[in-house]
Scaffold this motif. Structure first.
Motif, PDB file in Angstrom:
ATOM      1  N   ILE A   1      -8.762   1.318  -5.318  1.00 51.27           N
ATOM      2  CA  ILE A   1      -7.747   2.392  -6.338  1.00 51.27           C
ATOM      3  C   ILE A   1      -8.459   1.830  -7.783  1.00 51.27           C
ATOM      4  O   ILE A   1      -8.481   0.557  -8.010  1.00 51.27           O
ATOM      5  CB  ILE A   1      -6.405   2.285  -6.251  1.00 51.27           C
ATOM      6  N   ARG A   2      -8.481   2.796  -8.498  1.00 45.88           N
ATOM      7  CA  ARG A   2      -8.695   2.388  -9.779  1.00 45.88           C
ATOM      8  C   ARG A   2      -7.868   3.300 -10.835  1.00 45.88           C
ATOM      9  O   ARG A   2      -7.563   4.107 -10.184  1.00 45.88           O
ATOM     10  CB  ARG A   2     -10.217   2.731 -10.282  1.00 45.88           C
ATOM     11  N   ARG A   3      -7.694   2.889 -12.052  1.00 44.80           N
ATOM     12  CA  ARG A   3      -6.836   3.522 -12.714  1.00 44.80           C
ATOM     13  C   ARG A   3      -7.233   3.832 -14.329  1.00 44.80           C
ATOM     14  O   ARG A   3      -8.406   3.013 -14.813  1.00 44.80           O
ATOM     15  CB  ARG A   3      -5.483   3.030 -13.051  1.00 44.80           C
TER      16      ARG A   3
ATOM     17  N   GLY B   1      -3.824   2.243 -19.575  1.00 47.71           N
ATOM     18  CA  GLY B   1      -2.697   2.579 -20.116  1.00 47.71           C
ATOM     19  C   GLY B   1      -1.572   2.321 -19.106  1.00 47.71           C
ATOM     20  O   GLY B   1      -1.608   2.009 -18.058  1.00 47.71           O
TER      21      GLY B   1
ATOM     22  N   GLN C   1      -9.234  -8.471   1.157  1.00 46.94           N
ATOM     23  CA  GLN C   1      -7.783  -8.792   0.789  1.00 46.94           C
ATOM     24  C   GLN C   1      -6.916  -8.808   1.993  1.00 46.94           C
ATOM     25  O   GLN C   1      -6.027  -9.625   2.217  1.00 46.94           O
ATOM     26  CB  GLN C   1      -7.380  -7.285   0.053  1.00 46.94           C
TER      27      GLN C   1
ATOM     28  N   ASN D   1      -0.497   2.189  -0.910  1.00 49.80           N
ATOM     29  CA  ASN D   1      -1.638   1.870  -0.873  1.00 49.80           C
ATOM     30  C   ASN D   1      -2.445   2.026   0.531  1.00 49.80           C
ATOM     31  O   ASN D   1      -2.693   1.107   1.312  1.00 49.80           O
ATOM     32  CB  ASN D   1      -1.758   0.099  -1.042  1.00 49.80           C
TER      33      ASN D   1
ATOM     34  N   ASP E   1      -3.590  -4.595  -6.894  1.00 46.87           N
ATOM     35  CA  ASP E   1      -3.960  -3.602  -5.768  1.00 46.87           C
ATOM     36  C   ASP E   1      -4.065  -2.300  -6.130  1.00 46.87           C
ATOM     37  O   ASP E   1      -4.840  -1.480  -5.954  1.00 46.87           O
ATOM     38  CB  ASP E   1      -3.204  -3.992  -4.570  1.00 46.87           C
ATOM     39  N   GLN E   2      -3.154  -1.816  -6.962  1.00 48.33           N
ATOM     40  CA  GLN E   2      -3.212  -0.593  -7.469  1.00 48.33           C
ATOM     41  C   GLN E   2      -3.901  -0.453  -8.887  1.00 48.33           C
ATOM     42  O   GLN E   2      -3.467   0.793  -9.533  1.00 48.33           O
ATOM     43  CB  GLN E   2      -1.756  -0.028  -7.665  1.00 48.33           C
ATOM     44  N   ALA E   3      -4.627  -1.363  -9.311  1.00 48.00           N
ATOM     45  CA  ALA E   3      -5.306  -1.302 -10.608  1.00 48.00           C
ATOM     46  C   ALA E   3      -4.361  -1.082 -11.719  1.00 48.00           C
ATOM     47  O   ALA E   3      -4.897  -0.631 -12.889  1.00 48.00           O
ATOM     48  CB  ALA E   3      -6.400  -0.286 -10.421  1.00 48.00           C
ATOM     49  N   ILE E   4      -3.311  -1.447 -11.666  1.00 47.43           N
ATOM     50  CA  ILE E   4      -2.256  -1.306 -12.837  1.00 47.43           C
ATOM     51  C   ILE E   4      -2.541  -2.605 -13.523  1.00 47.43           C
ATOM     52  O   ILE E   4      -2.393  -3.524 -13.141  1.00 47.43           O
ATOM     53  CB  ILE E   4      -0.640  -1.112 -12.306  1.00 47.43           C
TER      54      ILE E   4
END
Lengths: 306, 455, 283
Positions: A52-54, A57, A74, A274, B447-450
């Motif tokens: 996952i990438r975001r 912000g 992981q 996830n 893990d959630q790219a936060i």
């Protein structure tokens, strides 16, 4: 149907049905099989190689991209995964041999003239198989609960204070449920194998005056070794998939964490959204299951002299 | 002579053909990959407020919630508003699992009950629609207690949910037990610990309260009281301070009580064994929220008049209180009837008639109109006719408005609970539990790219 | 009688005692369930668990069926739908496939069969989450199909069907039908299927039980209560029973109701089980 003139002997038709017909017989099974066994595995495999990438912000939008073996790294770094695997391994190392040993003894006893009313014992042992795992776990959770259980009452009456739901005991309480559920089923497999042993095999032993136990251990058990191996393999597979029993006990005991077994961990991770990590965990569990069950079979097949 | 079983022969065929099967799997995986290509979403722009137009016909809205009895209020609305039909569904079992699955499947309801502590978690999954294009929505800001509005708007101008109820905390006390043993009702946590000692010494079967390790929400409320701000936002990143000094102070306090066996750890909140323990006079207080007042009334009717409600014990002279629970009603992604949803949502949570009915179900209102309800200024017979809601009203005035929830709160709560359960069983301490929660917060956000750092 | 070793009194008594103890172990929870299902809610905690108190099974059943707007009846219906439809379709396609694998010669036959065997080793729970990921991407989650579609696939059913086809249908019969000009499907349905019927009942029963008892797949796939099978429904109630104690009695009564049909089927159809297990284990 047209009648055929007298045949001269057997005519061997080469090949049998046409390819198209064969496909027609096979497709109704293999199409769903491909769709619901193979494709999901492939899809999970594919998802497990993504991360996952975001967009950044505080509440950035998420997207997925190729991540190589990140998810698998992981999984192996995750101490919860190791702990859950350790738990089911411990569970399996104890519960499977105990259960199969009891099943074997029962099958052997049922195969001797030592018992009357055999059908009653057979039915009694097999009844648990008719009970769905979740319902069995619910029933046993009542028998473990200090408020409702007559067993706890009786044990309290003689001065014992058992805590079936305590941190040390709860794994074995779950193991007991599995044993209760599957012993009869495994016993019947072994018993059926015993029943098909031809009587002649016993004649020589009996003439020599061998006792029932010698007959049992030297003749019967080796002959039914394949069915013992079979039940062991399925028990190993089942143990690694453990979910329902601990999940039900979790509803009444705080000593079962949300990641108690590998499948519970996978489910918890999926619930935490996830999906990629959950896919990696699922694939890892599947691979471990396959390696262990296949490995065990190859190992014992050689040993059993087959 | 043992014959090789067909099974054994079959399995060796498998061994020989396994490579071929492996090739087939890989090929199929490739096919699956191609077909599933479209499932990854690309980075897009931030969400704009969705448009707000009336549908012009009859509209059906799905509303998922967990409060029993809400169907009566919904029925009332349906009666009065035949063109906006609301269907209610109870999702008490795995509420967030169900909501999460529905979001992924694209079958989410128009409105769903979401706890304050889950708002950030869901927002990070794009679960909400911003209703601020609807004037009724933005105008509703003045109808609610300020800290609740700041949480539903994430401190900004968007309107993602309407606050429904809150859980200001206080101390529920069995005054008869305290009187019987000559112990004064404690006002500070130090006094509370001392009272715990006296009560347990007087009656070994008695403990001052119970510590439920499976209740992260309750524990978070205690942390909130001590101004332990677990998440803050600065520098484009989340700053994670789950195990701040204030948190540790709370953890150490309860760890001492647990170690000295002055609190029980074997009772689960609202479970039958818990009520049984109170019934047998084995527990003397309950650290609880406003919505719990009906619990004892309904389950322990014989103890009417013996319970009293006083402010939560404080840390020294700091009058701060905490909040435990409470929910909002959020506008969910894919909501195509924002106009009607806003109308219903605002009515549901601020109309005096609706709020009065909800209050009867035990909800302590988040709306200012709700706080004015006659029912809330009356004495409550069960509690010796005391005006218990004054205590809760005072409590809510003292709730830290800067407290924020994290975007992986559910995962962190689970990790905290798992570790607290271990501590309660004697395996580790509550401070270890905080550390585990801190680690989990950072790792789950990573893990959630936060973007997150330890603060 | 000559040559048989004597069984001593002691051996016989010991063996019987052991089996009686084991039988008690297997039957005790079921007995407890029956007793508990007859008790009014309040008596569950206050009276001794292994003996009856005020007998009110009918009252408990009424409460069960009325609980939460009668959802339990819906759950029972769902279990029947999933298990009957799933096992029926599953048996048919397993029979066709097993028969073809047994009786037809074609290239890749062994390969396909090893794929089947590989499939037998894969447990359903391992597939549930991957299936969920796939289904949720295609939007079939939370429907009857989400549970039915994966349930019809039973590699073990194909395995059994192949064995039964080999055992029950002589090659000569098929040959003569071919010589008479009958097509394969016609041969299958008019001749072979009839011969295989008793064993296919076993295949059906195995698959039926497997689907009826399935928990993880519906857990992962279904959110709407109205689609739950009994297993999932009772699990949900059990989770809430710790908060709403009135549900506890319904969980108990519901558990009993969910078990009785299957147990009756088992007792009546014993011989099919023995045939099936015998075939699976020794052949």
């Amino acid at each position: 149907m047209t009648t055929h003139p007298a045949r001269e002997g057997r005519r061997l038709r080469g090949g049998g049905p046409r390819g198209g017909t064969v496909v027609a017989f096979l497709t109704p099974f293999f199409l769903p099989f491909a769709l619901f066994y193979l494709v999901p595995v492939g899809y999970a495999l594919w998802q497990s190689f993504r991360v996952i990438r975001r967009t950044g912000g505080q509440f950035g939008h998420a997207y997925t991209t190729f991540g190589g073996f990140d998810q698998y790294a992981q999984v192996f770094r995750n101490s919860e995964f190791g702990a859950s695997l350790g738990r089911v391994a411990l569970f399996g190392i104890v519960q499977v041999p105990v259960m199969l040993f009891v099943a074997l003894i029962m099958a052997l006893l049922l195969d001797t003239p030592l018992l009357r009313i055999k059908s009653f014992f057979r039915i009694a042992a097999f009844m648990p198989y008719a009970v769905p795992g979740v319902i069995a776990a619910i029933m046993w959770s009542f028998l473990y609960s200090p408020q409702l259980s007559p067993i706890v009452d009786l044990l309290n009456g003689i001065g014992l204070r058992p805590d079936f739901l305590g941190p040390g005991a709860v794994l074995w309480s779950a193991a007991n449920i599995s044993t209760w559920l599957w012993t009869g089923y495994n016993m019947l497999i072994m018993f059926s194998a015993l029943q098909s042993i031809p009587q002649e095999l016993y004649e020589a032993a009996k003439i020599d005056g061998a006792s029932n136990w010698a007959v049992a251990w030297r003749i019967k058990v080796p002959i039914i070794a394949p069915s013992i191996i079979l039940t062991t393999v399925f028990s190993i597979i089942g143990t690694l998939q453990l979910y329902a029993e601990p999940a039900v006990l979790r509803q009444i005991s705080s000593n079962i964490s949300s990641t108690f077994t590998p499948n519970m961990l996978a489910y918890a991770v999926a619930s935490g959204n996830n999906y990629q990590q959950a896919a990696a965990i699922s694939v890892t569990i599947a691979v471990i299951t396959f390696v262990l069950s296949f490995g065990f079979m190859k190992l014992t097949a050689k040993r059993a002299g087959l | 002579m043992p014959a090789a079983s067909i099974w054994e022969e079959d399995m060796s065929i498998v061994a020989r053909r396994i490579r071929l099967a492996g090739a087939a799997f890989t090929a199929l995986a490739g096919v699956a990959a191609l077909t599933a290509c479209s499932s990854s979403s690309s980075p897009g722009s931030t969400s704009d407020a969705a448009s707000c137009k009336p549908a012009g016909g009859t509209v059906t809205l799905q509303y998922w919630n967990t409060v029993p009895g809400m169907d009566q209020i919904v029925a009332l609305w349906n009666q009065k508003n035949p063109t906006i039909k609301v269907e209610i569904k109870n999702v008490s079992n795995d509420q967030y699992g169900q909501i999460g699955n529905a979001l992924k499947a694209g079958t989410a309801p128009e409105l769903a009950q979401v706890g304050y502590d889950e708002l950030a978690n869901l927002r990070i999954q794009d679960a909400f629609v911003d209703a601020s294009a609807c004037t009724d929505a933005t105008a509703a800001k003045d109808k609610f207690v300020p800290w609740t509005w700041s949480q539903t708007s994430f401190g900004g101008t968007g309107v993602f949910a309407m606050p429904q109820d809150t859980g200001p905390m206080a101390l529920f006390v069995r005054s008869d037990i305290f009187q019987k043993h000559g112990v004064a009702i404690p006002k500070t946590w130090d006094e509370y610990a001392a009272a715990a000692q006296k009560l347990h010494a007087a009656d070994p079967n008695l403990t001052i309260t119970f510590f439920d390790p499976n209740n992260a929400e309750w524990f978070n409320g205690l942390l909130w009281q001590n101004s332990a701000r677990m998440y803050q936002y600065a520098d484009n990143k989340w700053q994670v301070t789950v195990d701040s000094t204030q948190s540790q102070q709370v953890a150490e306090y309860w760890q001492k009580l647990i170690a000295a066996k002055l609190v029980r750890t074997d009772l689960a909140n609202t479970s039958p064994p818990m009520y049984a323990a109170y019934e047998k006079n084995q527990v003397a207080t309950y650290v609880g929220a406003a919505w719990a007042y009906g619990m004892f009334r309904d389950n322990l009717p014989k103890q009417a008049g013996e319970w009293t409600i006083v402010p939560m014990p404080t840390w020294g002279s700091n009058p701060a209180s905490g909040d435990w629970g409470g929910s909002t009603v959020a506008f969910m992604k894919g909501n195509k009837h924002l106009y009607e949803s806003v109308k219903f949502n605002v009515w549901l949570n601020s109309d005096p008639e609706a709020v009065a009915l909800e209050n009867k179900q035990g909800l302590y209102p988040a709306s200012l109109a709700g706080l004015q309800l006659p029912a809330l200024s009356a004495g409550v017979p069960y509690y010796d006719n005391e005006k218990i809601f004054d205590v809760f009203a005072d409590s809510s005035k003292n709730i830290d408005t800067n407290f924020a929830w994290g975007p992986t709160q559910k995962t962190v709560n689970l990790a905290l609970q798992d570790a607290m359960a271990k501590a309660a069983a004697g395996n580790g301490t509550l401070r270890d539990a905080l550390k585990a929660a801190q680690d989990k917060a950072l790792s789950s956000m990573k893990d959630q790219a936060i973007p997150a750092v330890a603060g | 009688m000559s040559g048989r070793p004597k069984e001593s009194r002691i051996s016989r008594t010991a063996a019987t005692a052991l089996m009686v103890l084991l039988a008690l172990y297997f039957l005790l929870p079921l007995y407890f369930l029956i007793v508990a299902a007859t008790k009014p809610q309040a008596d569950l905690v206050s009276t001794f668990g292994l003996w009856f108190s005020h007998f009110d099974l009918v009252g408990n059943l009424r409460t069960l069926l009325a609980q939460r707007d009668g959802i339990f009846g819906r759950w029972a219906l769902n279990s029947v739908i999933y298990a009957v439809v799933g096992a029926a379709i599953g048996t048919l396609i397993s029979a066709l496939c097993g028969y073809a694998l047994a009786k037809f010669r074609f290239r890749g036959r062994n390969f396909l069969f090893s794929v089947i065997l590989g499939g037998v080793l894969v447990p359903g729970t391992a597939l549930a989450l991957p299936l969920f990921l796939l289904f949720s991407a295609t939007g079939i989650v939370d429907t009857y199909l989400a549970v039915l579609l994966p349930s019809v696939v039973s590699p073990f059913g194909v395995y059994l069907a192949r064995i039964f086809a080999n055992a029950a249908v002589p090659d000569e019969l098929i040959e003569s039908a071919r010589l008479d000009g009958a097509g394969e499907f016609r041969t299958f349905f008019s001749v072979s299927f009839r011969l295989m019927t008793p064993s296919l009942v076993t295949v059906f029963l195995f698959q039926f039980v497997g689907i009826w008892n399935n928990f993880f797949l519906p857990l992962v796939m279904l959110q709407r209560e109205s689609l739950f099978p009994i297993t999932l429904g009772l699990y949900e109630w059990n989770g809430q029973a710790s908060r709403a104690s009135l549900l506890q009695g319904s969980v108990i009564t519901g558990s009993l109701v969910s078990i009785v049909p299957l147990i009756i089927v088992f007792i009546l159809l014993q011989r099919f089980w023995r045939t099936g297990l015998a075939a699976g284990s020794i052949k």
